[in-house]
Design an enzyme around this catalytic site. Structure first.
Site, PDB file in Angstrom:
ATOM      1  N   SER A  78       2.600  25.572  -7.480  1.00 26.13           N
ATOM      2  CA  SER A  78       2.984  24.944  -6.229  1.00 26.13           C
ATOM      3  C   SER A  78       3.883  25.869  -5.423  1.00 26.13           C
ATOM      4  CB  SER A  78       3.673  23.605  -6.512  1.00 26.13           C
ATOM      5  OG  SER A  78       5.033  23.677  -6.185  1.00 26.13           O
ATOM      6  N   LYS A  79       3.819  25.689  -4.130  1.00 23.91           N
ATOM      7  CA  LYS A  79       4.614  26.552  -3.250  1.00 23.91           C
ATOM      8  C   LYS A  79       6.092  26.435  -3.560  1.00 23.91           C
ATOM      9  CE  LYS A  79       1.886  26.954   0.917  1.00 23.91           C
ATOM     10  NZ  LYS A  79       1.772  26.379   2.241  1.00 23.91           N
ATOM     11  N   ARG A  80       6.476  25.273  -4.085  1.00 25.34           N
ATOM     12  CA  ARG A  80       7.895  25.066  -4.371  1.00 25.34           C
ATOM     13  C   ARG A  80       8.418  26.024  -5.441  1.00 25.34           C
ATOM     14  NH1 ARG A  80       6.456  19.354  -3.902  1.00 25.34           N
ATOM     15  NH2 ARG A  80       5.408  19.928  -5.798  1.00 25.34           N
TER      16      ARG A  80
ATOM     17  N   ALA B 188       7.768  29.105  -5.559  1.00 33.25           N
ATOM     18  CA  ALA B 188       7.764  30.470  -5.027  1.00 33.25           C
ATOM     19  C   ALA B 188       9.112  31.180  -5.218  1.00 33.25           C
ATOM     20  CB  ALA B 188       7.374  30.457  -3.563  1.00 33.25           C
TER      21      ALA B 188
END
Ligand code: GLU
Length: 499
Positions: free
Chosen positions: A257-259, A261
Site C-alpha cells: 500500500s502507498k501508506r 512508502a
C-alpha cells in the site's frame, strides 16, 4: 515467442498520483507484447476524475515511462490516428455513446437526489443487503425524462442492468467467470456534471482505439462482467482481458500500500519510479525485476535484458499469483545489470550521481575508476561513498581511522613514513611499482597486511573501505599519493607526541 498477430495495447494511468511499481509493470507488459508482436503500445490518460487530479502526475508518469525505456507509439506528445489520448478531450465522444445506450433502452436518466440515495443505502444496510440502486428511475418514459432534463433538473445516466440471466466472462489468466446479472447494479455511466465514469470512458476508448489486449490491475476484476456486458450490448469485438496479480508487502502479509512508502524509503528503497532512479537503480534492473512479478519464462531463468524480455515475453506465462515485493532481489538484479554495462556506459551513468553531490568529475578518471567499481556497486549511488575521494582535492583522514586495531600511533606513523620513502623512489604509481615493494615492506616491518594496508588506505582515500588499493593509487597518481601520505605522517606525528 508469441505467434500472435500485432496487438494494440494501452497503458491508461489516471494522473492522480506519481508512477509506482504497479504502473511500471502494466506499462512494461504492454510494451513487451507490442514490441514482441510488432504491434502498438498506446498511452492514454484517464483524467476524468478532476477531484483527485495531481498537478505533476502526468509529467511524472511520462518521465517514468521514458526512464524505463517504455516509449509509447501513440498518445500524448507523440499523437496518433486514434486521438485525442487524454480523456478530458474526449468528453463529447462519451456523451454520444451514453445517449446511444439510452436510445437502445440499455441506459436511463436517473434523477434521484444524493439524499434519497443515501437513505436508500442506509435502509439496505439495515436490512443486510448489498447496497445497490433500487430502480426508481428505470422506467421513467424517455420523453418525460428529456423534459425534466430540459427543465434543468440534475441527472445522471445509469446502465439498465438486465434483471435476469447470467453472464460468463473470461480473464485469460483465471478462466471463465459467471455471475448472475441480477447481482449487478444499475451503475452510473455519466455523473451529474456530465463526466463519464471509468466504466464507460475506458470501454468506449478501448473499443475506438481497437485495443486487442487489456492489462489492468486485479482491482478491476470485479468490474469485468459489467465491462464486458457493455461491449456485448454495443456488439463490439471484445479484447482479451488480463488482470495482473496483486503486489504484497515484502513480508508477504497483506497488499502493498502507498501508506508503506515512507517506511521503504527509510530502508533505502522505494516503490515509486522516480525514487528508484534517484536511489541509483538501473531501468534495466527495475524492468527485469517487475517483469518477473507476475510472469516467468521457464521458471528458472532470471536475468533478462530488455531485448531478451521483448523476445521472450508471452502472455501464456502470466500468472495471477500474488507476488511479494522483494527489494533484496532488486539489489541483486541491479548488481547484475550494472555488471552487464560497458565501462563507458557505466561511467556515464554514475557521473550525474557525483555531480548531484557537488563533485567536479573528470571523464578520464571516471572511465578509469569504473572497472574497479563495477564489481562492487549495488546501486549507482554507492559509487559516491566508495569513490568520492577520487574527485576530492583534499581529504582529511581521521587519526583514529589511520591507526589500525592493535596498533599504536607510532606503529601507524612508521607505516606511513616507510611507505612514503619507498614510493618516492618509484617512477609512477603503476601497479608494477607499488604492489611488490609494498608487500615486501609489510614483511620487513613484520606487520599484518590488514594493519599495514589499512593505514595506507585511510591515508590515501580517507576511508576505511575503498576499491582495490593499488588500482586506486595508480589512478590517483604519485604526486597526490605522496601529499596524502605526508599529511597522514603529520597527523600521526602530532598524535604520537600526545599519546
Ligand atoms: N485509469 C485506470 C487506473 O489507473 C486504468 C485501468 C485500466 O487500465 O483499465 O487504474
Amino acid at each position: 515467442m508469441n505467434a500472435g498477430s500485432p496487438v494494440r495495447v494501452r497503458f491508461a494511468p489516471s494522473p492522480t498520483g506519481f508512477m509506482h511499481l504497479g504502473h511500471a509493470r502494466t506499462a512494461l507488459y504492454c510494451y513487451l507484447l507490442a514490441r514482441n508482436t510488432g504491434g502498438q503500445f498506446i498511452l492514454r490518460i484517464e483524467d476524468t476524475d478532476q477531484r483527485r487530479f495531481v498537478q505533476e502526475a502526468l509529467s511524472n508518469i511520462t518521465e517514468g515511462l521514458r526512464w524505463l525505456g517504455l516509449q509509447w507509439d501513440e498518445g500524448p506528445e507523440v499523437g496518433g490516428d486514434y486521438g485525442p489520448y487524454q480523456q478530458t478531450e474526449r468528453l463529447a465522444v462519451y456523451q454520444e455513446y451514453a445517449e446511444k445506450l439510452v436510445e437502445m433502452g440499455h441506459a436511463f436518466y436517473c434523477f434521484c437526489s444524493t439524499e434519497r440515495l443515501d437513505e436508500m443505502r442506509k435502509a439496505q444496510q439495515a436490512q443486510k443487503i448489498n447496497p445497490h440502486y433500487d430502480g426508481t428511475c428505470r422506467d421513467i418514459p424517455l420523453t418525460e425524462a428529456r423534459q425534466r432534463i430540459a427543465a434543468g433538473e440534475p441527472y445522471v445516466v445509469r446502465f439498465k442492468m438486465p434483471r435476469d440471466g447470467s453472464i460468463t466472462v473470461r480473464d485469460e489468466m483465471r478462466g471463465d467467470i459467471t455471475v448472475e446479472l441480477g447481482n449487478l447494479d444499475d451503475y452510473i455511466l455519466v455523473k451529474s456534471n456530465g463526466i463519464p465514469v471509468y466504466h464507460l470512458a475506458a470501454m468506449v476508448d478501448d473499443h475506438l482505439m481497437e485495443i486487442t489486449h487489456v492489462f489492468r490491475g486485479s482491482e478491476w476484476l470485479p468490474s469485468l462482467p459489467q465491462n464486458v456486458l457493455l461491449y456485448r450490448t454495443f456488439g463490439w469485438k471484445e479484447p482479451k482481458w488480463y488482470h495482473l496479480s496483486v503486489f504484497l508487502k515484502p513480508s508477504g502479509q497483506g497488499k502493498l500500500s502507498k501508506r508503506d512508502a515512507a517506511q521503504y524509503k527509510e530502508g533505502g528503497y522505494s516503490v515509486m519510479i522516480h525514487d528508484m532512479e534517484e536511489l541509483g537503480y538501473l531501468p534495466e534492473a527495475v524492468n527485469n525485476w517487475v517483469a518477473l512479478m507476475g510472469w516467468s519464462y521457464d521458471g528458472s531463468t532470471e536475468f533478462f535484458t530488455m531485448d531478451d524480455l521483448v523476445e521472450k515475453f508471452n502472455v501464456e506465462k502470466l500468472n495471477p499469483k500474488p507476488s511479494a515485493i522483494n527489494f533484496t532481489k532488486l539489489d541483486h538484479f541491479n548488481g547484475l545489470h550494472i555488471r552487464n554495462l560497458s565501462h563507458a556506459d557505466l561511467a556515464q551513468r554514475i557521473k550525474p550521481f557525483f555531480m548531484n553531490r557537488g563533485y567536479i568529475t573528470d571523464d578520464d578518471i571516471l572511465l578509469k575508476i569504473t572497472p574497479i567499481l563495477q564489481e562492487r556497486l549495488k546501486t549507482l549511488d554507492d559509487a559516491i561513498e566508495m569513490a568520492g575521494f577520487f574527485f576530492q582535492d583534499e581529504i582529511v583522514p581521521r587519526v583514529e581511522d589511520l591507526i589500525q586495531k592493535k596498533m599504536t600511533a607510532e606503529d601507524a606513523l612508521l607505516v606511513a613514513r616507510r611507505a612514503a620513502e619507498v614510493l618516492e623512489q618509484m617512477p609512477s604509481m603503476a601497479l608494477e611499482y607499488t604492489e611488490e615493494p609494498m608487500r615486501q615492506l609489510v614483511e620487513e616491518l613484520g606487520m599484518k597486511p590488514g594493519q599495514f594496508f589499512g593505514v595506507i588506505r585511510v591515508a590515501v582515500t580517507g576511508q576505511p573501505v575503498s576499491p582495490p588499493l593499488f588500482e586506486s593509487m595508480e589512478i590517483i597518481g604519485k604526486d597526490v599519493i605522496l601529499q596524502r601520505l605526508h599529511q597522514a605522517i603529520r597527523l600521526l606525528e602530532v598524535e604520537a607526541q600526545h599519546s
